[in-house]
Design an enzyme around this catalytic site. Structure first.
Site, short mmCIF file in Angstrom:
data_model
loop_
_atom_site.label_atom_id
_atom_site.label_comp_id
_atom_site.label_asym_id
_atom_site.label_seq_id
_atom_site.Cartn_x
_atom_site.Cartn_y
_atom_site.Cartn_z
N ARG A 38 55.81 -48.09 -2.13
CA ARG A 38 56.98 -47.88 -1.27
C ARG A 38 58.25 -47.60 -2.09
NH1 ARG A 38 55.46 -52.48 3.16
NH2 ARG A 38 54.31 -51.08 4.53
N LYS A 200 39.79 -52.97 16.61
CA LYS A 200 39.73 -53.07 18.07
C LYS A 200 40.11 -51.78 18.79
CE LYS A 200 42.16 -57.11 18.10
NZ LYS A 200 42.97 -58.01 18.89
N GLY A 353 47.73 -48.97 7.82
CA GLY A 353 47.83 -49.74 6.59
C GLY A 353 46.49 -49.91 5.89
N GLY A 376 52.39 -49.11 11.34
CA GLY A 376 52.85 -49.35 12.70
C GLY A 376 53.68 -48.19 13.23
P1 ADP Z 1 44.55 -49.56 10.09
O1 ADP Z 1 45.42 -50.60 9.42
O2 ADP Z 1 44.09 -48.52 9.10
O3 ADP Z 1 45.21 -48.97 11.30
P2 ADP Z 1 43.16 -51.53 11.63
O4 ADP Z 1 44.20 -52.56 11.25
O5 ADP Z 1 43.13 -51.06 13.01
O6 ADP Z 1 43.24 -50.28 10.61
O7 ADP Z 1 41.72 -52.13 11.32
C1 ADP Z 1 41.36 -52.56 10.04
C2 ADP Z 1 40.42 -53.73 10.11
O8 ADP Z 1 39.28 -53.42 10.88
C3 ADP Z 1 39.92 -54.11 8.74
O9 ADP Z 1 40.39 -55.39 8.43
C4 ADP Z 1 38.42 -54.05 8.87
O10 ADP Z 1 37.76 -55.12 8.21
C5 ADP Z 1 38.21 -54.17 10.37
N1 ADP Z 1 36.90 -53.62 10.75
C6 ADP Z 1 36.41 -52.39 10.49
N2 ADP Z 1 35.16 -52.26 10.93
C7 ADP Z 1 34.82 -53.43 11.51
C8 ADP Z 1 33.64 -53.93 12.14
N3 ADP Z 1 32.55 -53.17 12.27
N4 ADP Z 1 33.66 -55.19 12.61
C9 ADP Z 1 34.75 -55.96 12.47
N5 ADP Z 1 35.90 -55.56 11.89
C10 ADP Z 1 35.94 -54.32 11.40
MG MG Z 2 45.79 -52.69 9.91
#
Ligand code: ADP
Ligand code: MG
Length: 397
Positions: A38, A200, A353, A376
């Site tokens: 950053r 999710k 992130g 975010g």
């Molecule tokens: P980003 O930060 O890239 O937007 P998210 O915060 O939505 O991504 O999701 C990231 C999290 O999702 C990670 O901590 C990862 O471990 C979890 N994750 C990915 N695949 C699975 C899975 N099959 N079951 C449970 N958690 C998962």
């Molecule tokens: Mg995340």
């Protein structure tokens, strides 16, 4: 369309410039900055302002000190680090408001840089208190916002102050982020593919709905895939499923069909006995899911399918890992996607992130077109929400 004034549209020479940056970097107990992404991301704006003779006042938050002075959340280590990067002194202010800080700001000469202490040492920051914003505003003649990562928050140093100091303009990082994300959505080279993963569905429903209007295909992985699979009648064992989103998942699939958007779901999985880095696991297809097993990564067949899709795409937007990449055994799907993107000459935009962390872990960041510094903020932008920190800036004339 990006229609805000930028630092190149205004005169900064000899002006006191209040520049909000995102220096919310991880600092370990010894005061060592463990990831300087950053700070480096703000350098183009900082160098431009110094080079053009601004009297530069930088402001940021760090962590969540909850409105109280907290030495462990001091920005002092960042001032030292930035000074070393710039090869010039960065004066560390004792606070972000008050007589002493005001006197230092007054004394700043053209080309000199001062970093204000953590704006979140005052509750007025997150409360967006007009009186606090007015105090910050007394320090400067010009406002620059280069903190894309906090642009979705209406705080005093990101939003309130921009109504007081005019002109209020965007820095290069802010401009870049908005232009890359904006042009991908408005005018993409096709095929345009979105890769969505993460934990999710509920976190990303609005994004999926918005993207259905824009993309040709969506590749789904990660935890959210299991809600979609279960909604279609696939047994997914003890995988992460949001029972209250099953109907919504079916509805999204239906919307996709009507809009002619292809949705890809995983055909095979790495299924673990429990949620742990060292859990025993097996590789299964959709019709073989063991009742007690938990899908923690996409399988090899899915990887091949997704890699082919990526190879044929001209624009790819990626948000959310394909599996629990924090555990090495379940990082293969996420790494494979990162590698396919790195190998492709498509325009690749990574937001979120954890996806960005995965790309950095694979050391493939230089092979991507654009890596967003704001998880975010980029999600809210993709959802079509206005970012308060951007809205408050002066429009182009
Ligand atoms: P980003 O930060 O890239 O937007 P998210 O915060 O939505 O991504 O999701 C990231 C999290 O999702 C990670 O901590 C990862 O471990 C979890 N994750 C990915 N695949 C699975 C899975 N099959 N079951 C449970 N958690 C998962
Ligand atoms: Mg995340």
């Amino acid at each position: 369309m990006f229609n805000k004034q930028t630092i190149e549209d205004i005169v900064v020479t000899d002006k006191r410039v209040f520049c909000r940056v995102d220096f919310n970097v991880p600092i370990d107990k010894k005061g060592i900055i463990t990831d300087d992404t950053r700070i480096r991301a703000a350098l183009p704006t900082i160098s431009y302002l110094i080079g053009n003779g601004a009297r530069l006042i930088l402001a940021s938050h760090l962590g969540r000190p909850k409105g109280k002075h907290d030495p462990s959340a001091s920005l002092a280590p960042v001032a030292a680090y930035l000074g070393a990067l710039l090869g010039q002194q960065v004066i560390m202010a004792p606070d972000c408001i008050g007589a002493e800080t005001a006197a230092l700001a007054e004394k700043l000469e053209s080309g000199q840089v001062m970093l204000l202490e953590n704006v979140r040492f005052h509750s007025g920051e997150t409360d967006n208190d007009p009186a606090f914003a007015a105090q910050l505003a007394t320090l400067a003649d010009v406002y620059v916002n280069d903190a894309f990562g906090t642009a979705h928050r209406a705080h005093a140093s990101t939003e309130g102050i921009a109504h007081i100091i005019k002109p209020a303009v965007a820095g290069y990082l802010m401009q870049n982020e908005l232009q890359y994300l904006g042009s991908a959505l408005d005018n993409p080279q096709r095929p345009f593919i979105a890769i969505l993963g993460g934990a999710k569905v509920s976190d990303k429903i609005t994004v999926i709905e918005k993207l259905l209007e824009k993309v040709d295909s969506i590749l789904i992985g990660g935890g959210m895939a299991y809600t979609f699979l279960k909604a279609q009648g696939v047994s997914v064992g003890s995988s992460l499923v949001e029972e209250d989103r099953l109907t919504m998942a079916l509805d999204l699939l239906d919307q996709a069909r009507k809009k002619n958007v292809s949705i890809f779901l995983p055909d095979d999985h790495l299924v673990a006995e429990n949620f742990a880095a060292d859990s025993p696991f097996t590789m299964v297809c959709n019709d073989q899911f063991p009742a007690a097993g938990m899908g923690l990564d996409i399988g090899p067949q899915t990887i091949t399918t997704y890699q082919k899709q990526i190879a044929s795409a001209r624009t790819v937007l990626w948000n959310g890992p394909m599996g629990v990449f924090e555990f090495d055994a379940f990082a293969k799907g996420t790494l494979a996607v990162a590698e396919a993107l790195a190998a492709s000459d498509c325009l690749s935009i990574i937001g979120g992130g954890d996806s960005v962390a995965a790309v950095n872990k694979a050391k493939l960041q230089d092979k991507m077109t654009h890596i967003s510094t704001g998880g975010g903020a980029s999600l809210e932008f993709l959802e079509g929400k206005a970012l308060p920190g951007v809205v408050a800036l002066s429009d182009k004339e």
